[in-house]
Structure formats: structure tokens, C-alpha cells
Design an enzyme around this catalytic site. Structure first.
Site, PDB file in Angstrom:
ATOM      1  N   ALA A 292       0.451  -1.073  -0.005  1.00  0.00           N
ATOM      2  CA  ALA A 292       0.030   0.040  -0.138  1.00  0.00           C
ATOM      3  C   ALA A 292       0.842   1.130  -0.139  1.00  0.00           C
ATOM      4  O   ALA A 292       0.526   2.034  -0.636  1.00  0.00           O
ATOM      5  CB  ALA A 292      -0.807  -0.123   1.163  1.00  0.00           C
TER       6      ALA A 292
ATOM      7  N   LYS B  74       2.570 -16.860   1.892  1.00  0.00           N
ATOM      8  CA  LYS B  74       3.904 -16.068   1.685  1.00  0.00           C
ATOM      9  C   LYS B  74       4.249 -15.541   2.829  1.00  0.00           C
ATOM     10  O   LYS B  74       5.312 -15.251   3.130  1.00  0.00           O
ATOM     11  CB  LYS B  74       3.652 -15.184   0.384  1.00  0.00           C
ATOM     12  CG  LYS B  74       2.595 -14.305   0.708  1.00  0.00           C
ATOM     13  CD  LYS B  74       2.871 -12.765   0.814  1.00  0.00           C
ATOM     14  CE  LYS B  74       1.712 -12.123   1.236  1.00  0.00           C
ATOM     15  NZ  LYS B  74       1.937 -10.539   1.183  1.00  0.00           N
TER      16      LYS B  74
ATOM     17  N   ASP C 144       4.841 -11.992  -5.161  1.00  0.00           N
ATOM     18  CA  ASP C 144       4.519 -11.677  -3.911  1.00  0.00           C
ATOM     19  C   ASP C 144       5.336 -12.134  -2.914  1.00  0.00           C
ATOM     20  O   ASP C 144       5.607 -11.337  -1.829  1.00  0.00           O
ATOM     21  CB  ASP C 144       3.005 -12.153  -3.510  1.00  0.00           C
ATOM     22  CG  ASP C 144       2.316 -11.112  -2.545  1.00  0.00           C
ATOM     23  OD1 ASP C 144       2.965 -10.234  -2.113  1.00  0.00           O
ATOM     24  OD2 ASP C 144       1.246 -11.468  -2.098  1.00  0.00           O
TER      25      ASP C 144
ATOM     26  N   ARG D  56       5.191  -6.288   7.256  1.00  0.00           N
ATOM     27  CA  ARG D  56       5.191  -6.661   8.871  1.00  0.00           C
ATOM     28  C   ARG D  56       5.476  -8.162   9.466  1.00  0.00           C
ATOM     29  O   ARG D  56       5.987  -8.224  10.472  1.00  0.00           O
ATOM     30  CB  ARG D  56       3.658  -6.098   9.214  1.00  0.00           C
ATOM     31  CG  ARG D  56       2.753  -7.233   8.891  1.00  0.00           C
ATOM     32  CD  ARG D  56       1.150  -6.603   9.235  1.00  0.00           C
ATOM     33  NE  ARG D  56       0.781  -5.879   8.214  1.00  0.00           N
ATOM     34  CZ  ARG D  56      -0.539  -5.383   8.134  1.00  0.00           C
ATOM     35  NH1 ARG D  56      -1.375  -5.785   8.829  1.00  0.00           N
ATOM     36  NH2 ARG D  56      -0.785  -4.626   7.036  1.00  0.00           N
ATOM     37  N   ASN D  57       5.359  -8.912   8.241  1.00  0.00           N
ATOM     38  CA  ASN D  57       5.528 -10.527   8.744  1.00  0.00           C
ATOM     39  C   ASN D  57       7.183 -10.502   8.923  1.00  0.00           C
ATOM     40  O   ASN D  57       7.752 -11.037   9.586  1.00  0.00           O
ATOM     41  CB  ASN D  57       5.112 -11.261   7.741  1.00  0.00           C
ATOM     42  CG  ASN D  57       3.564 -11.406   8.132  1.00  0.00           C
ATOM     43  OD1 ASN D  57       3.097 -12.084   8.932  1.00  0.00           O
ATOM     44  ND2 ASN D  57       2.947 -10.796   7.021  1.00  0.00           N
TER      45      ASN D  57
ATOM     46  N   VAL E 234      -1.286  -6.554  12.920  1.00  0.00           N
ATOM     47  CA  VAL E 234      -1.682  -8.095  13.109  1.00  0.00           C
ATOM     48  C   VAL E 234      -0.563  -8.604  12.163  1.00  0.00           C
ATOM     49  O   VAL E 234      -0.211  -8.252  11.150  1.00  0.00           O
ATOM     50  CB  VAL E 234      -3.096  -8.144  12.281  1.00  0.00           C
ATOM     51  CG1 VAL E 234      -3.357  -9.675  12.348  1.00  0.00           C
ATOM     52  CG2 VAL E 234      -4.121  -7.516  12.903  1.00  0.00           C
TER      53      VAL E 234
ATOM     54  N   GLU F 279      -0.178 -11.568  10.265  1.00  0.00           N
ATOM     55  CA  GLU F 279      -1.220 -12.606   9.671  1.00  0.00           C
ATOM     56  C   GLU F 279      -0.294 -13.942   9.489  1.00  0.00           C
ATOM     57  O   GLU F 279      -1.074 -15.082   9.659  1.00  0.00           O
ATOM     58  CB  GLU F 279      -1.728 -12.242   8.578  1.00  0.00           C
ATOM     59  CG  GLU F 279      -2.746 -11.114   8.714  1.00  0.00           C
ATOM     60  CD  GLU F 279      -3.428 -10.466   7.630  1.00  0.00           C
ATOM     61  OE1 GLU F 279      -2.627 -10.255   6.698  1.00  0.00           O
ATOM     62  OE2 GLU F 279      -4.352 -10.287   7.536  1.00  0.00           O
TER      63      GLU F 279
END
Ligand SMILES: NC(=O)c1ccc[n+]([C@@H]2O[C@H](COP(=O)([O-])OP(=O)(O)OC[C@H]3O[C@@H](n4cnc5c(N)ncnc54)[C@H](O)[C@@H]3O)[C@@H](O)[C@H]2O)c1
EC number: 1.1.1.94
Length: 338
Positions: A139, A190, A243, A254-255, A278, A280
Site C-alpha cells: 500500500a 507467503k 508476492d 510486517r511479517n 496484526v 497474519e
């Protein structure tokens, strides 16, 4: 011009709103989170999820779901975090027309049921036309109009092409595909490989290790996907390797950031608190392992990530487990001519 209602007002919801507003569509945003609605109305910006990206005054913002649907939208975009997909879909039940196009842009597998998010939406909003958009689409970059590509998966070519046309622009190229299973599986898994890539970074390893995780990671995802009925081409595409590359390499992920902290010695809980979003991949890791067991697929990276996250296996030990596994062929399906 299409009428589009976006449910969610986090980073990706805003990236999509900016994109579709720029394309000349009529955009409405809804959020269940009142602070987000207030902030977007007052500052035209979500200062927490996507600071620096301002949405135009043309975009309507509301915390009232009925109001967000009152113009009979052509497309509803579900852009909430994956764990809120079911609860948000439930709210739509009885409020939308038969055949309503609902586009899922979240990435994950539902904890417990192991369902793909499009299936969750379809279960909660029967009769809707559920489709999915995925790919390497941070984003932060879409919001700045940087050239980006993605793929739209749908049950019908007509719906896929409609979404393609609505989203396509000089800086956002969209492709279409009938392989919804492959697209959704890649989008969810991923994040697990990105956790592993981050852990490698946290340990101070370099590009070789990252390339190994990306390449062997997509191999694992492909094996599971084929068993679940996906098409092999998807794994070499934007929602697959595309991706995976971006998520394993980018600090926007963030992962990956959580993985770096875990590699540096944080526990999962500490890392999630620090990232303050979060993560995920942690939910998807568990789901992926359950799917691997269900379909009897070997997924060594996914297994080691689970042991690190949930069984306190030191990251260094997991690396050794992976490096010292039995020696095997890279592609067992390739054999020497006798
Ligand atoms: N950020 C990206 O670049 C990007 C790109 C592609 C896909 N995605 C996917 O899109 C989804 C959303 O990601 P994001 O980055 O916008 O996350 P985010 O954390 O910025 O936003 C999540 C949003 O979920 C919504 N939400 C929070 N609590 C809720 C509740 N109780 N009920 C309903 N909605 C609630 C809120 O609008 C919140 O902002 C994720 O699945 C992510 O994997 C993100």
C-alpha cells in the site's frame, strides 16, 4: 465509472481508495473502527496504518454500514484484516443484492476452519459473486502511484475482466486468472515464508539464505497447492513468486519485520507487540501445517517456523534442521535418461 464501497480503512484499504479515486470511480469507505473514521474525516489520512497518504475530499467516509451501501455499489471491496473477514461479511448478509460482486483483498486462511477467505465470504453472503485480488502490492507504494502489478481471480471471466478494467491504470496493471485456490493459498502462505526470511535477516544471514527460503518456499507452497487443486502456473506468477519476493525482501512487510525480531531473540508475542500490527503469518503458519498434514505434503520450512513460533525451538536449531535434512533432488519429478 463504477461505484465502489471499501470495507476497512487500514493501509491497503486506503491504497485502493486512492487508486480507484484516481481512476475516476465513485469511492466510499467504511470502517468498524470509530477512531479510523474520525481520523479519516478530519485529516483525510490514517496516520497509524499509512502515514503520509492523503485521500481526496471526493472519497466518502462513514462508520455506518447502511450508509456505505445506500448507493447500491457495483463492487464491495473487503479490505479488513483477515481475522475480521467473517465478522464483516456477516454484517453484509441480507444487505446486498443477489450476485453482488465482493472483492477480497485480505490474505490469510481462517483459523480453525482452514477455509480460504473467499469461501468464508461466500458462506456468510450466499449468492454473492466473490473474487480476489492479490500480488506484490504494498500500500505504501500504491498510495504513491508507483508502478505495481496484481492478479484478479474470479469464478467467471466476465467478473475478473470487470475488476481488471476498474482497477487498471498507467501505474496499476492488472491480470486475470480463474485459479482462485492458487491465488488465495499463495497470498496466505507467503507471510509464513516472510517470517522465516525475517528470522534469517535477524540472525545476520545474507542474500543466499533469503534466496534459498524464497525458492524452496515457493516449492513447498506449490506442492500443497497442486494437492489442493491449484494450477502450477499460478506459483510462477504475481500472486505466487512475485508476492513472495516482495514480502521476503521489503521492510514494508510486517511479517518480515516480526521475523527479524524473532531472529534477534524476541518471542512471537514480544515481536507482535513491537510491530504493533496484526502479524497474519503466525495464524497462517498454523493453518499451513494443518493443511500439510491433511494433504500429506512435506513442508519443512513451514514445519520449522511452527516449531519456532509455538514450541520455542531456537531459530539457529531450525536452520540446522533445514540445512542437514536428508540430501534430495531439487525437482524429484526430473529424472536422468536411463
Ligand atoms: N498493506 C498492504 O500493503 C497490503 C497489500 C495487500 C494485501 N494486504 C492485506 O489486506 C488486509 C488488510 O491489511 P492492511 O495493511 O490494510 O491492515 P491494517 O492493519 O492497516 O488494517 C486492518 C483494518 O482492519 C479493520 N478492522 C480492525 N478491527 C476491525 C474489526 N473489529 N472489525 C472490522 N474491521 C476491523 C480496520 O479498518 C483496520 O484498519 C490484510 O489481510 C493484508 O494481508 C495488505
Amino acid at each position: 465509472m463504477a461505484k465502489v464501497t471499501i470495507l476497512g480503512a487500514g493501509g491497503w484499504a486506503i491504497g485502493i481508495a486512492v487508486l480507484l479515486d484516481n481512476n475516476g470511480h465513485d469511492v466510499t469507505m467504511w470502517s468498524a473502527v470509530s477512531t479510523e473514521v474520525k481520523s479519516l474525516k478530519r485529516h483525510r489520512e490514517n496516520k497509524i496504518s499509512l502515514p503520509g497518504i492523503v485521500i481526496s475530499e471526493k472519497i466518502k467516509v462513514t462508520g455506518d454500514l447502511d450508509e456505505s451501501l445506500q448507493n447500491d455499489p457495483d463492487i464491495i471491496v473487503l479490505a479488513v484484516a483477515s481475522k475480521f473477514i467473517r465478522s464483516t461479511s456477516k454484517l453484509l448478509n441480507g444487505k446486498v443484492k443477489d450476485g453482488q460482486i465482493i472483492l477480497n483483498v485480505a490474505k490469510g486462511i481462517e483459523d480453525g476452519t482452514l477455509m480460504f477467505l473467499t469461501d468464508v465470504i461466500e458462506e456468510e453472503v450466499p449468492g454473492s459473486d466473490v473474487c480476489v485480488l492479490s500480488g506484490p502490492t504494498h500500500a505504501e507504494e500504491v498510495g504513491k502511484l508507483m508502478p505495481t502489478t496484481c492478479v484478479v481471480g474470479a469464478k467467471s471471466e466476465k467478473t475478473a475482466k470487470y475488476i481488471q478494467d476498474v482497477f487498471a491504470s498507467q501505474y496499476f496493471r492488472t491480470y486475470v486468472s480463474p485459479d482462485m485456490v492458487g491465488i488465495e493459498l499463495c497470498g496466505a502462505l507467503k507471510n509464513v515464508i516472510a517470517l522465516a526470511a525475517g528470522m534469517a535477516d535477524g540472525l545476520g544471514y545474507g542474500d543466499n539464505t533469503k534466496a534459498a527460503l524464497i525458492t524452496r518456499g515457493i516449492k513447498e507452497i506449490t506442492r500443497l497447492g497442486l494437492a489442493m487443486g491449484a494450477n502450477v502456473s499460478t506459483f510462477a506468477g504475481l500472486s505466487g513468486i512475485g508476492d513472495l519476493i516482495v514480502t521476503c525482501a521489503s521492510m514494508h512487510s510486517r511479517n518480515r519485520r516480526a521475523g527479524i525480531l524473532i531472529g534477534q531473540g524476541y518471542t512471537l508475542d514480544e515481536a507482535v507487540r513491537e510491530v504493533n500490527m496484526v502479524v497474519e503469518g503466525a495464524v497462517s503458519a498454523k493453518a499451513a501445517l494443518e493443511l500439510a498434514n491433511k494433504y500429506k505434503i512435506e513442508m519443512p520450512i513451514i514445519e520449522e517456523v511452527n516449531k519456532i513460533l509455538f514450541e520455542d525451538l531456537p531459530v539457529e536449531n531450525a536452520v540446522q534442521d533445514l540445512m542437514l535434512r536428508q540430501n534430495i533432488a531439487e525437482h524429484p519429478e526430473l529424472v536422468w535418461n536411463k
